[in-house]
Motif scaffolding. Structure first.
Motif, PDB file in Angstrom:
ATOM      1  N   ALA A  36       2.032  -1.188   9.997  1.00 48.60           N
ATOM      2  CA  ALA A  36       1.375  -2.290   9.291  1.00 48.60           C
ATOM      3  C   ALA A  36       2.311  -3.056   8.358  1.00 48.60           C
ATOM      4  O   ALA A  36       1.990  -3.306   7.199  1.00 48.60           O
ATOM      5  CB  ALA A  36       0.172  -1.762   8.510  1.00 48.60           C
ATOM      6  N   LEU A  37       3.481  -3.425   8.892  1.00 52.46           N
ATOM      7  CA  LEU A  37       4.442  -4.190   8.117  1.00 52.46           C
ATOM      8  C   LEU A  37       4.920  -5.403   8.897  1.00 52.46           C
ATOM      9  O   LEU A  37       5.055  -5.348  10.118  1.00 52.46           O
ATOM     10  CB  LEU A  37       5.662  -3.328   7.756  1.00 52.46           C
ATOM     11  N   GLU A  38       5.200  -6.476   8.182  1.00 50.56           N
ATOM     12  CA  GLU A  38       5.882  -7.622   8.772  1.00 50.56           C
ATOM     13  C   GLU A  38       7.360  -7.478   8.446  1.00 50.56           C
ATOM     14  O   GLU A  38       7.759  -7.588   7.286  1.00 50.56           O
ATOM     15  CB  GLU A  38       5.325  -8.932   8.217  1.00 50.56           C
ATOM     16  N   CYS A  39       8.165  -7.246   9.467  1.00 48.22           N
ATOM     17  CA  CYS A  39       9.598  -6.980   9.261  1.00 48.22           C
ATOM     18  C   CYS A  39      10.431  -8.153   9.748  1.00 48.22           C
ATOM     19  O   CYS A  39      10.102  -8.784  10.762  1.00 48.22           O
ATOM     20  CB  CYS A  39      10.013  -5.713  10.012  1.00 48.22           C
ATOM     21  N   ALA A  40      11.517  -8.417   9.053  1.00 46.50           N
ATOM     22  CA  ALA A  40      12.454  -9.431   9.516  1.00 46.50           C
ATOM     23  C   ALA A  40      13.163  -8.916  10.763  1.00 46.50           C
ATOM     24  O   ALA A  40      13.501  -7.729  10.838  1.00 46.50           O
ATOM     25  CB  ALA A  40      13.476  -9.737   8.422  1.00 46.50           C
TER      26      ALA A  40
ATOM     27  N   LEU B 237       9.659   0.061   5.317  1.00 48.99           N
ATOM     28  CA  LEU B 237       9.432   0.771   6.574  1.00 48.99           C
ATOM     29  C   LEU B 237       9.888   2.221   6.450  1.00 48.99           C
ATOM     30  O   LEU B 237       9.181   3.137   6.894  1.00 48.99           O
ATOM     31  CB  LEU B 237      10.163   0.074   7.713  1.00 48.99           C
ATOM     32  N   LEU B 238      11.050   2.434   5.847  1.00 49.66           N
ATOM     33  CA  LEU B 238      11.558   3.792   5.681  1.00 49.66           C
ATOM     34  C   LEU B 238      10.629   4.623   4.793  1.00 49.66           C
ATOM     35  O   LEU B 238      10.483   5.830   4.992  1.00 49.66           O
ATOM     36  CB  LEU B 238      12.965   3.767   5.093  1.00 49.66           C
ATOM     37  N   LYS B 239       9.995   4.002   3.816  1.00 49.08           N
ATOM     38  CA  LYS B 239       9.062   4.715   2.958  1.00 49.08           C
ATOM     39  C   LYS B 239       7.794   5.121   3.706  1.00 49.08           C
ATOM     40  O   LYS B 239       7.126   6.084   3.331  1.00 49.08           O
ATOM     41  CB  LYS B 239       8.694   3.851   1.744  1.00 49.08           C
ATOM     42  N   ARG B 240       7.467   4.374   4.757  1.00 47.39           N
ATOM     43  CA  ARG B 240       6.243   4.666   5.511  1.00 47.39           C
ATOM     44  C   ARG B 240       6.476   5.645   6.652  1.00 47.39           C
ATOM     45  O   ARG B 240       5.583   6.429   6.976  1.00 47.39           O
ATOM     46  CB  ARG B 240       5.638   3.363   6.058  1.00 47.39           C
TER      47      ARG B 240
ATOM     48  N   THR C 180       0.293   4.156   5.399  1.00 46.79           N
ATOM     49  CA  THR C 180       0.097   2.710   5.558  1.00 46.79           C
ATOM     50  C   THR C 180      -0.858   2.098   4.543  1.00 46.79           C
ATOM     51  O   THR C 180      -0.712   0.928   4.199  1.00 46.79           O
ATOM     52  CB  THR C 180      -0.426   2.379   6.969  1.00 46.79           C
ATOM     53  N   HIS C 181      -1.850   2.837   4.072  1.00 52.27           N
ATOM     54  CA  HIS C 181      -2.876   2.249   3.212  1.00 52.27           C
ATOM     55  C   HIS C 181      -2.291   1.849   1.861  1.00 52.27           C
ATOM     56  O   HIS C 181      -1.494   2.574   1.265  1.00 52.27           O
ATOM     57  CB  HIS C 181      -4.017   3.247   3.012  1.00 52.27           C
ATOM     58  N   GLY C 182      -2.718   0.695   1.384  1.00 52.30           N
ATOM     59  CA  GLY C 182      -2.222   0.198   0.114  1.00 52.30           C
ATOM     60  C   GLY C 182      -2.514   1.098  -1.072  1.00 52.30           C
ATOM     61  O   GLY C 182      -1.793   1.073  -2.075  1.00 52.30           O
ATOM     62  N   ALA C 183      -3.575   1.897  -0.983  1.00 49.52           N
ATOM     63  CA  ALA C 183      -3.949   2.784  -2.087  1.00 49.52           C
ATOM     64  C   ALA C 183      -2.890   3.845  -2.358  1.00 49.52           C
ATOM     65  O   ALA C 183      -2.863   4.431  -3.443  1.00 49.52           O
ATOM     66  CB  ALA C 183      -5.291   3.454  -1.787  1.00 49.52           C
TER      67      ALA C 183
ATOM     68  N   GLU D 199       2.124   3.930  -4.278  1.00 52.82           N
ATOM     69  CA  GLU D 199       2.857   4.658  -5.315  1.00 52.82           C
ATOM     70  C   GLU D 199       3.215   6.063  -4.847  1.00 52.82           C
ATOM     71  O   GLU D 199       4.286   6.581  -5.179  1.00 52.82           O
ATOM     72  CB  GLU D 199       2.029   4.714  -6.599  1.00 52.82           C
ATOM     73  N   LEU D 200       2.328   6.676  -4.095  1.00 54.58           N
ATOM     74  CA  LEU D 200       2.621   7.999  -3.536  1.00 54.58           C
ATOM     75  C   LEU D 200       3.835   7.919  -2.621  1.00 54.58           C
ATOM     76  O   LEU D 200       4.728   8.772  -2.688  1.00 54.58           O
ATOM     77  CB  LEU D 200       1.401   8.523  -2.779  1.00 54.58           C
ATOM     78  N   ARG D 201       3.891   6.895  -1.782  1.00 57.46           N
ATOM     79  CA  ARG D 201       5.027   6.743  -0.865  1.00 57.46           C
ATOM     80  C   ARG D 201       6.330   6.480  -1.624  1.00 57.46           C
ATOM     81  O   ARG D 201       7.396   6.993  -1.254  1.00 57.46           O
ATOM     82  CB  ARG D 201       4.744   5.618   0.134  1.00 57.46           C
ATOM     83  N   ALA D 202       6.236   5.675  -2.675  1.00 61.19           N
ATOM     84  CA  ALA D 202       7.431   5.406  -3.480  1.00 61.19           C
ATOM     85  C   ALA D 202       7.926   6.676  -4.154  1.00 61.19           C
ATOM     86  O   ALA D 202       9.141   6.942  -4.208  1.00 61.19           O
ATOM     87  CB  ALA D 202       7.118   4.326  -4.518  1.00 61.19           C
ATOM     88  N   ARG D 203       7.006   7.477  -4.672  1.00 61.03           N
ATOM     89  CA  ARG D 203       7.384   8.738  -5.315  1.00 61.03           C
ATOM     90  C   ARG D 203       7.984   9.707  -4.298  1.00 61.03           C
ATOM     91  O   ARG D 203       8.973  10.386  -4.590  1.00 61.03           O
ATOM     92  CB  ARG D 203       6.146   9.359  -5.955  1.00 61.03           C
TER      93      ARG D 203
END
Length: 278
Positions: A141-145, A153-156, A216-219, A222-226
Protein backbone atom coordinates in the motif's frame (compact mmCIF):
# COMPACT_ATOMS: atom_id res chain seq x y z
CA UNK A 1 -12.11 -11.92 23.22
CA UNK A 2 -11.02 -8.36 22.53
CA UNK A 3 -12.12 -6.79 19.27
CA UNK A 4 -9.99 -4.47 17.22
CA UNK A 5 -11.46 -1.05 16.60
CA UNK A 6 -9.23 -0.03 13.72
CA UNK A 7 -8.63 -3.13 11.60
CA UNK A 8 -9.42 -2.63 7.94
CA UNK A 9 -8.99 -4.99 4.99
CA UNK A 10 -6.97 -8.07 6.01
CA UNK A 11 -5.46 -10.74 4.52
CA UNK A 12 -2.26 -22.76 4.35
CA UNK A 13 -0.50 -25.39 5.77
CA UNK A 14 0.64 -28.49 4.09
CA UNK A 15 -0.04 -30.81 6.95
CA UNK A 16 -3.12 -32.17 8.64
CA UNK A 17 -3.19 -32.70 12.36
CA UNK A 18 -5.15 -35.51 13.99
CA UNK A 19 -6.41 -34.67 17.44
CA UNK A 20 -7.48 -36.96 20.24
CA UNK A 21 -8.33 -35.98 23.81
CA UNK A 22 -5.71 -38.30 25.22
CA UNK A 23 -2.56 -37.23 23.43
CA UNK A 24 -0.78 -34.20 21.96
CA UNK A 25 0.14 -33.78 18.37
CA UNK A 26 3.81 -34.70 17.80
CA UNK A 27 6.21 -31.98 16.86
CA UNK A 28 7.07 -34.01 13.78
CA UNK A 29 3.89 -32.64 12.18
CA UNK A 30 5.73 -29.38 11.61
CA UNK A 31 8.60 -30.96 9.68
CA UNK A 32 6.96 -30.99 6.22
CA UNK A 33 6.37 -27.23 6.51
CA UNK A 34 9.87 -26.43 7.61
CA UNK A 35 11.35 -28.72 4.96
CA UNK A 36 9.45 -26.94 2.21
CA UNK A 37 10.48 -23.62 3.61
CA UNK A 38 14.16 -24.57 3.72
CA UNK A 39 13.94 -25.66 0.09
CA UNK A 40 12.51 -22.23 -0.72
CA UNK A 41 15.41 -20.54 1.05
CA UNK A 42 17.87 -22.59 -0.99
CA UNK A 43 16.21 -21.13 -4.09
CA UNK A 44 17.12 -17.63 -2.95
CA UNK A 45 19.64 -17.13 -0.12
CA UNK A 46 20.08 -13.57 1.15
CA UNK A 47 22.13 -11.59 -1.37
CA UNK A 48 24.91 -9.22 -0.53
CA UNK A 49 25.12 -6.02 -2.54
CA UNK A 50 28.16 -7.29 -4.42
CA UNK A 51 26.26 -10.39 -5.53
CA UNK A 52 23.36 -8.57 -7.14
CA UNK A 53 25.08 -7.00 -10.13
CA UNK A 54 24.13 -9.85 -12.46
CA UNK A 55 20.73 -10.80 -11.07
CA UNK A 56 18.48 -12.65 -13.47
CA UNK A 57 14.77 -13.34 -13.19
CA UNK A 58 15.46 -16.66 -11.45
CA UNK A 59 17.60 -14.93 -8.81
CA UNK A 60 15.12 -12.30 -7.65
CA UNK A 61 12.91 -12.67 -4.63
CA UNK A 62 10.23 -14.23 -6.81
CA UNK A 63 11.49 -17.84 -6.46
CA UNK A 64 11.03 -17.53 -2.69
CA UNK A 65 7.45 -16.40 -3.25
CA UNK A 66 6.86 -19.26 -5.65
CA UNK A 67 8.09 -21.85 -3.18
CA UNK A 68 6.16 -20.18 -0.42
CA UNK A 69 2.89 -20.25 -2.35
CA UNK A 70 3.17 -24.03 -2.51
CA UNK A 71 2.49 -24.00 1.25
CA UNK A 72 -1.02 -22.68 0.64
CA UNK A 73 -2.79 -25.98 1.32
CA UNK A 74 -3.47 -25.40 4.97
CA UNK A 75 -6.10 -27.16 7.00
CA UNK A 76 -8.50 -25.34 9.26
CA UNK A 77 -7.70 -25.14 12.95
CA UNK A 78 -8.84 -28.32 14.73
CA UNK A 79 -11.23 -28.12 17.66
CA UNK A 80 -8.86 -27.63 20.57
CA UNK A 81 -11.72 -27.83 23.07
CA UNK A 82 -11.21 -31.58 22.89
CA UNK A 83 -8.05 -31.08 24.92
CA UNK A 84 -8.15 -30.07 28.59
CA UNK A 85 -7.36 -26.46 29.36
CA UNK A 86 -3.78 -26.01 30.45
CA UNK A 87 -0.33 -27.04 29.16
CA UNK A 88 -1.65 -29.73 26.77
CA UNK A 89 -3.99 -27.35 24.96
CA UNK A 90 -1.43 -24.56 24.95
CA UNK A 91 1.23 -26.76 23.38
CA UNK A 92 -1.20 -28.10 20.78
CA UNK A 93 -2.18 -24.56 19.79
CA UNK A 94 1.42 -23.40 19.57
CA UNK A 95 2.42 -26.44 17.50
CA UNK A 96 -0.02 -25.23 14.87
CA UNK A 97 0.65 -21.50 15.14
CA UNK A 98 4.40 -21.10 15.64
CA UNK A 99 5.66 -22.85 12.46
CA UNK A 100 3.20 -20.78 10.40
CA UNK A 101 4.39 -17.53 11.94
CA UNK A 102 8.00 -18.52 11.35
CA UNK A 103 7.37 -19.25 7.66
CA UNK A 104 5.51 -15.96 7.15
CA UNK A 105 8.12 -13.97 9.07
CA UNK A 106 10.98 -15.59 7.20
CA UNK A 107 9.41 -14.65 3.88
CA UNK A 108 9.13 -11.05 5.05
CA UNK A 109 12.77 -11.10 6.17
CA UNK A 110 13.91 -12.54 2.80
CA UNK A 111 11.99 -9.88 0.91
CA UNK A 112 13.49 -7.16 3.08
CA UNK A 113 17.03 -8.47 2.55
CA UNK A 114 16.47 -8.53 -1.20
CA UNK A 115 15.17 -4.95 -1.19
CA UNK A 116 18.12 -3.71 0.87
CA UNK A 117 20.61 -5.43 -1.41
CA UNK A 118 18.89 -3.90 -4.43
CA UNK A 119 18.91 -0.43 -2.87
CA UNK A 120 22.67 -0.64 -2.18
CA UNK A 121 23.61 -1.81 -5.66
CA UNK A 122 25.30 0.56 -8.08
CA UNK A 123 24.28 -1.15 -11.32
CA UNK A 124 20.89 -0.56 -12.98
CA UNK A 125 17.94 -2.76 -12.10
CA UNK A 126 16.64 -5.35 -14.52
CA UNK A 127 13.12 -5.17 -15.88
CA UNK A 128 12.14 -8.08 -13.65
CA UNK A 129 13.51 -6.32 -10.59
CA UNK A 130 11.62 -3.13 -11.40
CA UNK A 131 8.39 -5.06 -11.79
CA UNK A 132 8.97 -6.94 -8.55
CA UNK A 133 9.61 -3.78 -6.55
CA UNK A 134 6.53 -2.18 -8.06
CA UNK A 135 4.48 -5.24 -7.08
CA UNK A 136 5.79 -5.06 -3.50
CA UNK A 137 4.92 -1.37 -3.31
CA UNK A 138 1.39 -2.21 -4.39
CA UNK A 139 1.17 -5.15 -1.97
CA UNK A 140 2.25 -2.93 0.91
CA UNK A 141 0.00 0.00 0.00
CA UNK A 142 2.67 2.49 -1.03
CA UNK A 143 3.20 4.78 -3.99
CA UNK A 144 6.88 4.35 -4.84
CA UNK A 145 9.05 6.30 -7.23
CA UNK A 146 10.20 4.10 -10.14
CA UNK A 147 13.59 2.54 -9.57
CA UNK A 148 13.69 3.40 -5.88
CA UNK A 149 13.49 1.40 -2.63
CA UNK A 150 12.08 3.84 -0.10
CA UNK A 151 12.61 3.76 3.66
CA UNK A 152 8.84 3.47 4.06
CA UNK A 153 8.80 0.27 2.02
CA UNK A 154 11.65 -1.20 4.06
CA UNK A 155 9.77 -0.36 7.26
CA UNK A 156 6.74 -2.27 5.99
CA UNK A 157 8.43 -5.35 4.56
CA UNK A 158 9.66 -6.70 7.88
CA UNK A 159 8.79 -9.49 10.33
CA UNK A 160 6.94 -9.13 13.63
CA UNK A 161 8.36 -10.76 16.80
CA UNK A 162 7.06 -14.31 17.15
CA UNK A 163 6.12 -13.89 20.80
CA UNK A 164 4.01 -10.83 20.04
CA UNK A 165 2.10 -12.60 17.29
CA UNK A 166 1.52 -15.59 19.56
CA UNK A 167 0.21 -13.70 22.59
CA UNK A 168 -2.17 -11.68 20.44
CA UNK A 169 -3.49 -14.90 18.92
CA UNK A 170 -3.86 -16.34 22.42
CA UNK A 171 -5.73 -13.32 23.74
CA UNK A 172 -8.00 -12.88 20.74
CA UNK A 173 -8.84 -16.57 20.25
CA UNK A 174 -8.70 -18.06 23.73
CA UNK A 175 -5.88 -20.45 22.77
CA UNK A 176 -7.71 -21.23 19.52
CA UNK A 177 -11.01 -22.24 21.14
CA UNK A 178 -13.23 -19.24 20.34
CA UNK A 179 -16.09 -19.64 17.89
CA UNK A 180 -14.44 -17.15 15.56
CA UNK A 181 -11.20 -19.16 15.58
CA UNK A 182 -12.93 -22.52 15.14
CA UNK A 183 -15.37 -21.50 12.42
CA UNK A 184 -13.49 -18.73 10.63
CA UNK A 185 -9.79 -19.43 11.39
CA UNK A 186 -9.80 -15.85 12.63
CA UNK A 187 -7.27 -15.86 15.47
CA UNK A 188 -6.83 -12.09 15.77
CA UNK A 189 -10.37 -10.67 15.98
CA UNK A 190 -9.98 -9.13 12.54
CA UNK A 191 -12.81 -7.27 10.85
CA UNK A 192 -13.26 -6.13 7.27
CA UNK A 193 -13.90 -2.47 6.41
CA UNK A 194 -17.62 -3.31 6.54
CA UNK A 195 -17.25 -4.11 10.24
CA UNK A 196 -17.99 -7.79 9.83
CA UNK A 197 -15.60 -10.39 11.15
CA UNK A 198 -13.39 -11.89 8.50
CA UNK A 199 -13.25 -15.56 7.59
CA UNK A 200 -10.07 -17.29 6.41
CA UNK A 201 -9.53 -20.59 4.63
CA UNK A 202 -6.64 -21.46 6.92
CA UNK A 203 -4.66 -20.37 9.93
CA UNK A 204 -1.85 -19.36 7.60
CA UNK A 205 -4.18 -16.99 5.75
CA UNK A 206 -5.14 -15.43 9.08
CA UNK A 207 -1.52 -14.98 10.17
CA UNK A 208 -0.63 -13.48 6.80
CA UNK A 209 -3.54 -11.03 7.13
CA UNK A 210 -2.53 -10.02 10.62
CA UNK A 211 1.07 -9.34 9.56
CA UNK A 212 -0.08 -7.43 6.49
CA UNK A 213 -2.38 -5.32 8.69
CA UNK A 214 0.40 -4.35 11.11
CA UNK A 215 2.71 -3.67 8.17
CA UNK A 216 0.34 -1.44 6.20
CA UNK A 217 -2.36 0.15 8.37
CA UNK A 218 -1.84 3.78 9.26
CA UNK A 219 -2.66 3.11 12.92
CA UNK A 220 0.64 1.22 13.27
CA UNK A 221 3.01 3.67 11.57
CA UNK A 222 4.73 4.48 14.88
CA UNK A 223 5.06 0.79 15.68
CA UNK A 224 6.78 0.22 12.33
CA UNK A 225 9.11 3.17 12.89
CA UNK A 226 10.04 1.87 16.34
CA UNK A 227 10.63 -1.63 14.92
CA UNK A 228 12.97 -0.24 12.26
CA UNK A 229 14.88 1.74 14.90
CA UNK A 230 15.28 -1.32 17.12
CA UNK A 231 16.23 -3.55 14.17
CA UNK A 232 19.02 -1.13 13.28
CA UNK A 233 20.32 -1.62 16.83
CA UNK A 234 20.26 -5.39 16.37
CA UNK A 235 17.25 -6.55 18.41
CA UNK A 236 13.47 -6.10 18.34
CA UNK A 237 12.08 -7.24 21.72
CA UNK A 238 8.36 -8.04 21.63
CA UNK A 239 7.71 -5.95 24.74
CA UNK A 240 8.77 -2.78 22.93
CA UNK A 241 6.16 -3.26 20.19
CA UNK A 242 3.38 -4.59 22.43
CA UNK A 243 3.37 -1.31 24.34
CA UNK A 244 2.49 0.42 21.05
CA UNK A 245 -0.68 -1.60 20.40
CA UNK A 246 -3.14 0.74 22.11
CA UNK A 247 -5.00 1.23 18.83
CA UNK A 248 -5.47 -2.49 18.20
CA UNK A 249 -8.40 -2.81 20.61
CA UNK A 250 -10.86 -0.57 22.41
CA UNK A 251 -9.75 -1.93 25.80
CA UNK A 252 -7.53 0.61 27.55
CA UNK A 253 -5.31 -1.99 29.25
CA UNK A 254 -4.83 -4.10 26.14
CA UNK A 255 -0.99 -3.83 26.08
CA UNK A 256 -0.88 -4.75 29.78
CA UNK A 257 -2.96 -7.86 29.12
CA UNK A 258 -0.57 -8.92 26.34
CA UNK A 259 2.50 -8.22 28.46
CA UNK A 260 1.07 -10.42 31.22
CA UNK A 261 0.50 -13.23 28.73
CA UNK A 262 4.04 -12.75 27.45
CA UNK A 263 5.56 -13.03 30.91
CA UNK A 264 3.78 -16.32 31.62
CA UNK A 265 4.09 -17.90 28.16
CA UNK A 266 7.22 -16.54 26.42
CA UNK A 267 9.36 -19.55 27.31
CA UNK A 268 6.65 -21.96 26.15
CA UNK A 269 6.30 -20.09 22.85
CA UNK A 270 10.05 -20.15 22.22
CA UNK A 271 10.20 -23.90 22.91
CA UNK A 272 8.04 -24.41 19.83
CA UNK A 273 10.25 -22.23 17.63
CA UNK A 274 12.45 -23.84 15.00
CA UNK A 275 15.68 -22.70 13.41
CA UNK A 276 14.17 -19.82 11.42
CA UNK A 277 13.38 -17.08 13.96
CA UNK A 278 12.22 -13.67 12.83
Amino acid sequence: MIISGVLMMRYEFPFFLRLSPSRRWPLLTTLPVLSLFLLALVAMPPLAASQTASLTASQTVRPVDAGYESLANAAALPDLRQLPAGPQRKDAFLEVLVPIVEVENSLLAARGEWLRALAQRDTPWTTVERKRVAALCEDYALECAPGEVSDLLLKRVAPVPLEMVAVQAVEESGWGTSRLARQNNNLFGMRASSGRYQSFDSVQDAVRAYLKNLNTHGAYAELRARRAQLAAQGNVPPEALITMLNDYATRADYPDVLLSLLRTNAERIRRHAGDTPA
